[in-house]
Design a protein around this motif. Structure first.
Motif, PDB file in Angstrom:
ATOM      1  N   VAL A 351       0.889  -1.160   0.000  1.00  0.00           N
ATOM      2  CA  VAL A 351       0.000   0.000   0.000  1.00  0.00           C
ATOM      3  C   VAL A 351       0.925   1.207   0.000  1.00  0.00           C
ATOM      4  O   VAL A 351       2.129   1.061   0.165  1.00  0.00           O
ATOM      5  CB  VAL A 351      -0.939   0.027   1.232  1.00  0.00           C
ATOM      6  N   PHE A 352       0.385   2.389  -0.209  1.00  0.00           N
ATOM      7  CA  PHE A 352       1.251   3.558  -0.267  1.00  0.00           C
ATOM      8  C   PHE A 352       0.609   4.651   0.557  1.00  0.00           C
ATOM      9  O   PHE A 352      -0.358   5.267   0.142  1.00  0.00           O
ATOM     10  CB  PHE A 352       1.424   4.014  -1.725  1.00  0.00           C
ATOM     11  N   ASN A 353       1.132   4.847   1.773  1.00  0.00           N
ATOM     12  CA  ASN A 353       0.533   5.837   2.659  1.00  0.00           C
ATOM     13  C   ASN A 353       1.637   6.756   3.183  1.00  0.00           C
ATOM     14  O   ASN A 353       2.394   6.380   4.062  1.00  0.00           O
ATOM     15  CB  ASN A 353      -0.179   5.108   3.808  1.00  0.00           C
ATOM     16  N   PRO A 354       1.789   7.968   2.599  1.00  0.00           N
ATOM     17  CA  PRO A 354       2.832   8.884   3.088  1.00  0.00           C
ATOM     18  C   PRO A 354       2.541   9.313   4.526  1.00  0.00           C
ATOM     19  O   PRO A 354       1.439   9.754   4.834  1.00  0.00           O
ATOM     20  CB  PRO A 354       2.738  10.085   2.135  1.00  0.00           C
ATOM     21  N   LEU A 355       3.525   9.144   5.414  1.00  0.00           N
ATOM     22  CA  LEU A 355       3.357   9.546   6.820  1.00  0.00           C
ATOM     23  C   LEU A 355       3.915  10.946   7.048  1.00  0.00           C
ATOM     24  O   LEU A 355       3.353  11.733   7.786  1.00  0.00           O
ATOM     25  CB  LEU A 355       4.090   8.569   7.738  1.00  0.00           C
ATOM     26  N   ILE A 356       5.065  11.229   6.425  1.00  0.00           N
ATOM     27  CA  ILE A 356       5.689  12.556   6.552  1.00  0.00           C
ATOM     28  C   ILE A 356       6.106  12.978   5.155  1.00  0.00           C
ATOM     29  O   ILE A 356       6.857  12.258   4.500  1.00  0.00           O
ATOM     30  CB  ILE A 356       6.934  12.508   7.466  1.00  0.00           C
ATOM     31  N   SER A 357       5.616  14.117   4.695  1.00  0.00           N
ATOM     32  CA  SER A 357       6.006  14.538   3.342  1.00  0.00           C
ATOM     33  C   SER A 357       6.529  15.970   3.318  1.00  0.00           C
ATOM     34  O   SER A 357       6.727  16.535   2.261  1.00  0.00           O
ATOM     35  CB  SER A 357       4.824  14.381   2.383  1.00  0.00           C
ATOM     36  N   HIS A 358       6.758  16.562   4.507  1.00  0.00           N
ATOM     37  CA  HIS A 358       7.299  17.925   4.582  1.00  0.00           C
ATOM     38  C   HIS A 358       8.408  17.974   5.620  1.00  0.00           C
ATOM     39  O   HIS A 358       8.376  17.229   6.583  1.00  0.00           O
ATOM     40  CB  HIS A 358       6.215  18.931   4.998  1.00  0.00           C
ATOM     41  N   GLY A 359       9.365  18.861   5.413  1.00  0.00           N
ATOM     42  CA  GLY A 359      10.327  19.163   6.471  1.00  0.00           C
ATOM     43  C   GLY A 359      11.532  18.242   6.547  1.00  0.00           C
ATOM     44  O   GLY A 359      12.337  18.370   7.452  1.00  0.00           O
ATOM     45  N   LEU A 360      11.653  17.277   5.601  1.00  0.00           N
ATOM     46  CA  LEU A 360      12.838  16.416   5.581  1.00  0.00           C
ATOM     47  C   LEU A 360      13.680  16.788   4.372  1.00  0.00           C
ATOM     48  O   LEU A 360      13.147  17.164   3.331  1.00  0.00           O
ATOM     49  CB  LEU A 360      12.439  14.942   5.489  1.00  0.00           C
ATOM     50  N   SER A 361      15.021  16.674   4.493  1.00  0.00           N
ATOM     51  CA  SER A 361      15.823  16.961   3.308  1.00  0.00           C
ATOM     52  C   SER A 361      16.538  15.724   2.768  1.00  0.00           C
ATOM     53  O   SER A 361      16.584  15.517   1.571  1.00  0.00           O
ATOM     54  CB  SER A 361      16.809  18.107   3.555  1.00  0.00           C
ATOM     55  N   TYR A 362      17.110  14.860   3.633  1.00  0.00           N
ATOM     56  CA  TYR A 362      17.711  13.618   3.135  1.00  0.00           C
ATOM     57  C   TYR A 362      17.609  12.564   4.237  1.00  0.00           C
ATOM     58  O   TYR A 362      18.553  12.313   4.985  1.00  0.00           O
ATOM     59  CB  TYR A 362      19.180  13.848   2.733  1.00  0.00           C
ATOM     60  N   PRO A 363      16.412  11.934   4.372  1.00  0.00           N
ATOM     61  CA  PRO A 363      16.202  10.998   5.486  1.00  0.00           C
ATOM     62  C   PRO A 363      16.947   9.679   5.264  1.00  0.00           C
ATOM     63  O   PRO A 363      16.723   8.998   4.278  1.00  0.00           O
ATOM     64  CB  PRO A 363      14.683  10.778   5.473  1.00  0.00           C
ATOM     65  N   VAL A 364      17.876   9.331   6.182  1.00  0.00           N
ATOM     66  CA  VAL A 364      18.697   8.131   5.993  1.00  0.00           C
ATOM     67  C   VAL A 364      18.526   7.093   7.102  1.00  0.00           C
ATOM     68  O   VAL A 364      19.067   5.993   6.996  1.00  0.00           O
ATOM     69  CB  VAL A 364      20.204   8.474   5.909  1.00  0.00           C
ATOM     70  N   GLY A 365      17.797   7.436   8.165  1.00  0.00           N
ATOM     71  CA  GLY A 365      17.638   6.483   9.261  1.00  0.00           C
ATOM     72  C   GLY A 365      16.233   6.556   9.821  1.00  0.00           C
ATOM     73  O   GLY A 365      15.564   7.589   9.715  1.00  0.00           O
TER      74      GLY A 365
END
Length: 390
Positions: A351-365
């Motif tokens: 399924v495809f459910n975005p939880l966070i789509s603002h305020g991140l620049s390069y999430p690695v962990g």
């Protein structure tokens, strides 16, 4: 009172240019700008440091040179300024930490940014994050002088250890970190291709070098075993040790013939294992990733690659980190969309459910804390962002 003082200092440091000590603003000379090294200055100071021609400038903190054209808007700070509003309310209340309850930035699915830790100068190119299920402490692996930072549940830095160096237990290049249920911090070291374990005081208790080509991602099971990937060997290992006595019991390959497996997570309830493969590129910009889920017995029960997701959602996805939430759903970071996405439980994949789509620049962990807060490690601004249900 001491807690409040540190909060105020952190707020001051975060919202002021470290060169001219003027408060950042959304426009004009006070607008915060990122340098390529990750440090932030106001636009006015970038101009002054660049001289009359404005061609080259040297970062006043780390001395890395760059062209003024290489600077960019610092989006996390601009979003924070937007949340604080023209009245310039305090950061804790804007982040919902002191009764204000307002969540920073729009995040769907009821997730609000509660706390942001680390940041420029404190963490350097962080690569991995882990949460201790018993104490709520967080461990971050990064490229600083002391490679492991331990943060308390409220965000204070409790410990720094893991010297950069050549002694047996020194950490050369940390790639990922996990915390076992018996309270040991375990790190994959790409520098000498080993796995190293420490207690919370930073004493090295074990270093395992024999089995691996390039150990990369790792996660701990409830029984304090460590499941890890070997990116070069294309394999997954299970490592069993008595960490208190510093004795390795068994290092067993449990899956082979994977393609550059890196990020990995173990479900604390079902024992299922999810791993990210980094597929070989067909062209210079054609890198892609594939998420594979195995049962506790290591049978393949689901997989999804960028192409498969395109059928569901018209976008390329490039996954760097993965975790299970407490309901057993697979959560991944996507650096293309700068987002955190829920792919559902193995049986409903994907399924495809975005939880966070603002305020991140390069999430690695990515990791979950016991209170179900979601921790995202953002190497774009060298910080840890903690989200909780609002």
């Amino acid at each position: 009172a001491e807690g409040m003082a540190t909060e105020d200092e952190a707020e001051l440091g975060l919202l002021e240019c470290r060169v001219c000590f003027e408060r950042y603003g959304p426009g004009g000379q006070r607008r915060p700008r990122n340098l390529p090294c990750g440090h932030v200055l106001c636009r006015g100071c970038v101009g002054t440091l660049g001289g009359p021609e404005g061609r080259r400038l040297e970062c006043p903190f780390c001395r890395r040179a760059c062209g003024s054209a290489e600077t960019s808007d610092c989006l996390p700070l601009l979003q924070l300024l937007e949340v604080l509003g023209p009245a310039g309310g305090s950061v804790p209340s804007a982040l919902g930490r002191s009764g204000g309850g307002g969540a920073a930035g729009p995040a769907p699915a009821g997730l609000g940014l509660r706390l942001s830790l680390g940041g420029w100068g404190s963490l350097v190119n962080p690569t991995g994050v882990a949460a201790c299920r018993r104490s709520g402490r967080l461990a971050v692996a990064h490229d600083g002088k002391k490679r492991i930072h331990i943060f308390g549940p409220s965000g204070s830095c409790l410990q720094r250890f893991g010297e950069r160096g050549d002694a047996g237990n020194d950490i050369k290049y940390p790639l990922d970190v996990t915390i076992t249920s018996d309270g040991h911090v375990v790190v994959t070291d790409g520098g000498d291709r080993s796995v190293k374990a420490f207690d919370f005081e930073g004493r090295g208790v074990l270093a395992v070098r024999e089995c691996f080509c390039l150990p990369w991602g790792l996660d701990a099971t409830p029984e304090s075993e460590v499941i890890l990937t070997d990116s070069e060997a294309g394999a997954i290992y299970r490592l069993t040790a008595d960490f208190k006595k510093g004795k390795l019991k068994k290092c067993q390959m449990i899956r082979s013939q994977l393609i550059s497996p890196r990020g990995i997570a173990v479900s604390q309830t079902s024992g299922a294992i999810v791993v990210i493969e980094h597929l070989k590129a067909q062209g210079p910009n054609n890198r892609s990733t594939r998420v594979k889920i195995f049962s506790a017995e290591m049978d393949l029960i689901g997989q999804m690659d960028s192409f498969g997701l395109n059928l569901v959602f018209p976008s390329k996805i490039y996954t760097t980190a993965v975790a299970f939430d407490k309901e057993g759903r697979v959560i991944v970071t996507d650096v293309c969309r700068q987002a955190v996405i829920c792919l559902g439980k193995p049986e409903e994949f994907p399924v495809f459910n975005p939880l966070i789509s603002h305020g991140l620049s390069y999430p690695v962990g990515l990791t979950y804390m016991t209170n179900n807060s979601l921790v995202v490690l953002d190497s774009g601004d060298h910080s840890i962002k903690i989200y909780s249900s609002t």
